[in-house]
Design a protein around this motif. Structure first.
Motif, PDB file in Angstrom:
ATOM      1  N   ASN A 124       0.786  -1.163   0.076  1.00  0.00           N
ATOM      2  CA  ASN A 124       0.089  -0.055  -0.129  1.00  0.00           C
ATOM      3  C   ASN A 124       0.989   1.350  -0.084  1.00  0.00           C
ATOM      4  O   ASN A 124       0.464   2.182  -0.640  1.00  0.00           O
ATOM      5  N   GLU A 125       2.019   1.215   0.698  1.00  0.00           N
ATOM      6  CA  GLU A 125       2.903   2.436   0.769  1.00  0.00           C
ATOM      7  C   GLU A 125       3.443   2.512  -0.688  1.00  0.00           C
ATOM      8  O   GLU A 125       3.480   3.719  -0.963  1.00  0.00           O
ATOM      9  N   SER A 126       3.714   1.536  -1.327  1.00  0.00           N
ATOM     10  CA  SER A 126       4.145   1.700  -2.771  1.00  0.00           C
ATOM     11  C   SER A 126       3.344   2.365  -3.744  1.00  0.00           C
ATOM     12  O   SER A 126       3.434   3.351  -4.287  1.00  0.00           O
ATOM     13  N   LEU A 127       2.029   1.813  -3.540  1.00  0.00           N
ATOM     14  CA  LEU A 127       1.058   2.154  -4.378  1.00  0.00           C
ATOM     15  C   LEU A 127       0.569   3.750  -4.186  1.00  0.00           C
ATOM     16  O   LEU A 127       0.468   4.544  -4.964  1.00  0.00           O
ATOM     17  N   ASP A 128       0.470   4.211  -2.837  1.00  0.00           N
ATOM     18  CA  ASP A 128      -0.019   5.401  -2.498  1.00  0.00           C
ATOM     19  C   ASP A 128       1.353   6.228  -3.017  1.00  0.00           C
ATOM     20  O   ASP A 128       0.855   7.691  -3.314  1.00  0.00           O
ATOM     21  N   GLY A 129       2.456   5.877  -2.615  1.00  0.00           N
ATOM     22  CA  GLY A 129       3.509   6.768  -3.189  1.00  0.00           C
ATOM     23  C   GLY A 129       3.695   7.148  -4.705  1.00  0.00           C
ATOM     24  O   GLY A 129       3.931   8.282  -5.008  1.00  0.00           O
ATOM     25  N   LEU A 130       3.592   6.126  -5.180  1.00  0.00           N
ATOM     26  CA  LEU A 130       3.407   6.361  -6.742  1.00  0.00           C
ATOM     27  C   LEU A 130       2.761   7.221  -7.362  1.00  0.00           C
ATOM     28  O   LEU A 130       2.752   7.933  -8.159  1.00  0.00           O
ATOM     29  N   GLY A 131       1.378   6.973  -6.788  1.00  0.00           N
ATOM     30  CA  GLY A 131       0.225   7.993  -7.114  1.00  0.00           C
ATOM     31  C   GLY A 131       0.647   9.307  -6.839  1.00  0.00           C
ATOM     32  O   GLY A 131       0.399  10.356  -7.684  1.00  0.00           O
ATOM     33  N   LYS A 132       1.210   9.745  -5.668  1.00  0.00           N
ATOM     34  CA  LYS A 132       1.624  11.064  -5.236  1.00  0.00           C
ATOM     35  C   LYS A 132       2.790  11.377  -6.155  1.00  0.00           C
ATOM     36  O   LYS A 132       2.790  12.654  -6.706  1.00  0.00           O
ATOM     37  N   LEU A 133       3.731  10.465  -6.426  1.00  0.00           N
ATOM     38  CA  LEU A 133       4.784  10.869  -7.397  1.00  0.00           C
ATOM     39  C   LEU A 133       4.302  11.245  -8.789  1.00  0.00           C
ATOM     40  O   LEU A 133       4.897  12.417  -9.248  1.00  0.00           O
ATOM     41  N   ALA A 134       3.451  10.557  -9.244  1.00  0.00           N
ATOM     42  CA  ALA A 134       2.891  11.031 -10.610  1.00  0.00           C
ATOM     43  C   ALA A 134       2.032  12.395 -10.661  1.00  0.00           C
ATOM     44  O   ALA A 134       2.378  13.127 -11.606  1.00  0.00           O
ATOM     45  N   ALA A 135       1.492  12.628  -9.647  1.00  0.00           N
ATOM     46  CA  ALA A 135       0.910  13.848  -9.469  1.00  0.00           C
ATOM     47  C   ALA A 135       1.788  14.920  -9.292  1.00  0.00           C
ATOM     48  O   ALA A 135       1.583  16.302  -9.326  1.00  0.00           O
ATOM     49  N   SER A 136       2.888  14.745  -8.711  1.00  0.00           N
ATOM     50  CA  SER A 136       3.736  15.853  -8.222  1.00  0.00           C
ATOM     51  C   SER A 136       4.207  16.603  -9.294  1.00  0.00           C
ATOM     52  O   SER A 136       5.132  17.618  -9.160  1.00  0.00           O
ATOM     53  N   TYR A 137       4.372  15.895 -10.654  1.00  0.00           N
ATOM     54  CA  TYR A 137       4.967  16.708 -11.693  1.00  0.00           C
ATOM     55  C   TYR A 137       3.681  17.595 -12.405  1.00  0.00           C
ATOM     56  O   TYR A 137       2.722  17.363 -12.323  1.00  0.00           O
ATOM     57  N   GLU A 138       4.353  18.457 -13.300  1.00  0.00           N
ATOM     58  CA  GLU A 138       3.504  19.415 -13.919  1.00  0.00           C
ATOM     59  C   GLU A 138       3.739  19.474 -15.655  1.00  0.00           C
ATOM     60  O   GLU A 138       4.800  19.794 -15.845  1.00  0.00           O
ATOM     61  N   PRO A 139       2.908  18.726 -16.437  1.00  0.00           N
ATOM     62  CA  PRO A 139       1.716  18.185 -16.138  1.00  0.00           C
ATOM     63  C   PRO A 139       1.849  16.842 -15.433  1.00  0.00           C
ATOM     64  O   PRO A 139       3.051  16.352 -15.438  1.00  0.00           O
TER      65      PRO A 139
END
Length: 502
Positions: free
Chosen positions: A239-254
């Motif tokens: 779960n930590e990996s999935l949550d972190g990867l979701g945040k990682l993808a969203a941290s870039y623009e776009p």
């Protein structure tokens, strides 16, 4: 065949599928003849010269690329492979006798682990030169092979190894193939082999960032190569990996693209329920981790529920349909027409090496065949609530060619740029040659003459034309019988990247 002039003009026959606003609508092929993007009425040399004059050009200003009507040639949009595992290419056609989860342990994980190097994972080096020579050879071969089959854009899963993943990105860039490159994340030690696993979620994040940084340096504007966040699939990740990867993808623009697997087999679905009891469904696992976005590619989706399809549609996520792999591994029959009717965007994926061929054209054939059989599936009957069918569930040749081009473009979030020949779109295309028709003659034709004529004007590959086919029937024959021998030339971003050996 580098252009020697400031402009290139493509003249001849162009075949593509117009963009559908409604994903559930039936696709129709359009054939235009003339000059790409300017004038479809340029039908002879005189009108072509008039066209050049209208642009203020002379023949010394342009390089002209023409399709040859006598050889039944036409320009067609490049294929888009929305799901392919580059390191698995050596295992192409090796299914074993068991299903997905056992196949991963028997064939897939061992070959992927071989892409490791001395600088991975302990060392922070990301140099592609640290990739084992065999890994470089495999990646070079898969890029060249997919280009030869007309694939101008591919979404690649790599391995957990940063140097090798970066080598794949560098090779795609070198060969000129549009690509999304994903360093695979998998940190659940109970579900992954001990010899091939991230030590923890943080290691996966850091390694992924190293590949993202490398690709952004390699192609700062993302013209050809882009990183894609790649949790392998829910069972292989914490779960930590999935949550972190979701945040990682969203941290870039776009935000970055995301790719993973979903509902490929019933055993996998059952395993996800056991591992993530707090989630209501497989799709909900990803949604809770913010991994369902309008740039998410979900491979397979064979056993999605109607509620999951609705969630995927609402989030704007897309599905990569991989029928050759699903049949090869016995995973099931994906209900693609029903999925489209639910508003889900779908493209095609080879899923090498679960899939046995790097050809999207082969996948298109399998997609059509699966759609013709799915009415006999009890699971499909339960999903739709129907036991009688009128044929509307079938994907016809134009439907699967749509999925191979326009559908794939939408899946990789480039629907306005690639997949068709609308004015202003990027020139990602292939020149298809079907071969000349052997004209009949009056009188008796002896065997020797026939043999000589076959050598002189015979078909290209397995596509046989007899002169009485409509152009739609020619396209249909190509869809069912064509292969890389029919791909004469391939362009990506207007650059010639492949020519067939004569």
């Amino acid at each position: 065949m580098a252009a020697a002039h400031p402009y290139t003009v493509y003249r001849g026959t162009f075949v593509h599928l117009p963009l559908l606003n409604d994903t559930s609508a039936k696709a129709e092929i359009v054939r235009n003849q003339g000059v790409l993007g300017y004038d479809w009425q340029v039908n002879d040399d005189a009108s072509f010269q008039s066209f050049l004059s209208s642009q203020g050009w002379t023949t010394s200003d342009v390089t002209v690329v023409e399709s040859n009507d006598d050889r039944n040639e036409f320009f067609f949009p490049g294929f888009i492979d929305t799901h392919i595992h580059a390191p698995q290419y050596p295992n192409e056609g090796l299914f074993g006798s068991s299903g997905l989860l056992d196949w991963l342990n028997e064939y897939t994980f061992p070959v992927e682990a071989s892409f490791g190097s001395k600088s991975d994972p302990e060392n922070k080096d990301s140099d592609p030169k640290d990739t084992p020579p065999e890994g470089v050879r495999v990646y070079n071969e898969v890029v060249q092979k997919t280009l030869a089959h007309g694939t101008t854009c591919a979404s690649y899963f790599a391995t957990i190894h940063v140097p090798a993943t970066n080598a794949l990105a560098a090779l795609c860039h070198k060969h000129g193939q549009r690509a999304f490159i994903g360093r695979v994340c998998m940190d659940n030690k109970e579900q992954c082999p001990s010899y091939y696993v991230d030590q923890d979620a943080e290691q996966g994040f850091n390694a992924t960032i190293r590949t993202i940084d490398y690709i952004h340096t390699l192609d700062p504007n993302g013209t050809l190569i882009n990183p894609i966040v790649t949790p392998r699939f829910a069972p292989s990740c914490s779960n930590e990996s999935l949550d972190g990867l979701g945040k990682l993808a969203a941290s870039y623009e776009p935000p970055l693209w995301i790719q993973t697997h979903i509902a490929e087999t019933t055993d996998e679905v059952d395993l996800v329920q056991q591992l993530f009891p707090e989630s209501t469904s497989y799709a909900d696992v990803y949604d809770k981790a913010n991994l369902l976005t309008n740039r998410t590619i979900l491979a397979h989706g064979v056993h999605l529920t109607k509620d999951e399809m609705s969630l995927i549609r609402e989030r704007g996520s897309k599905v990569a349909h991989c029928p050759a792999s699903n049949s090869g591994l016995g995973s099931g029959l994906a209900p693609i027409r029903y999925m489209l009717d639910q508003g889900v965007t779908v493209g095609l994926g080879t899923d090498v090496a679960g899939g046995y061929s790097p050809s999207i054209l082969e996948v298109a054939r399998q997609a059509s065949l699966v759609s013709r059989l799915i009415q006999f599936s009890a699971e499909y009957q339960q999903l739709t609530g129907n036991t009688t069918f009128d044929g509307s569930e079938k994907l016809l040749y134009q439907d699967v060619l749509y999925l191979a081009t326009r559908g794939g473009a939408a899946v990789v979030d480039m629907a306005e740029d690639i997949g068709g020949f609308d004015k202003g779109m990027i020139w990602d295309a292939q020149l298809i040659e079907l071969g000349a028709v052997q004209n009949s003659t009056t009188g008796q034709l002896d065997v020797a003459t026939l043999a000589g004529r076959a050598v002189e004007t015979g078909p290209v590959g397995n596509v046989d034309l007899f002169g009485n086919e409509t152009w739609q029937e020619q396209i249909q024959k190509w869809m069912w019988n064509g292969d890389d021998r029919n791909v004469k030339s391939v362009w990506v971003q207007g650059k010639l990247v492949h020519t067939r050996d004569e």
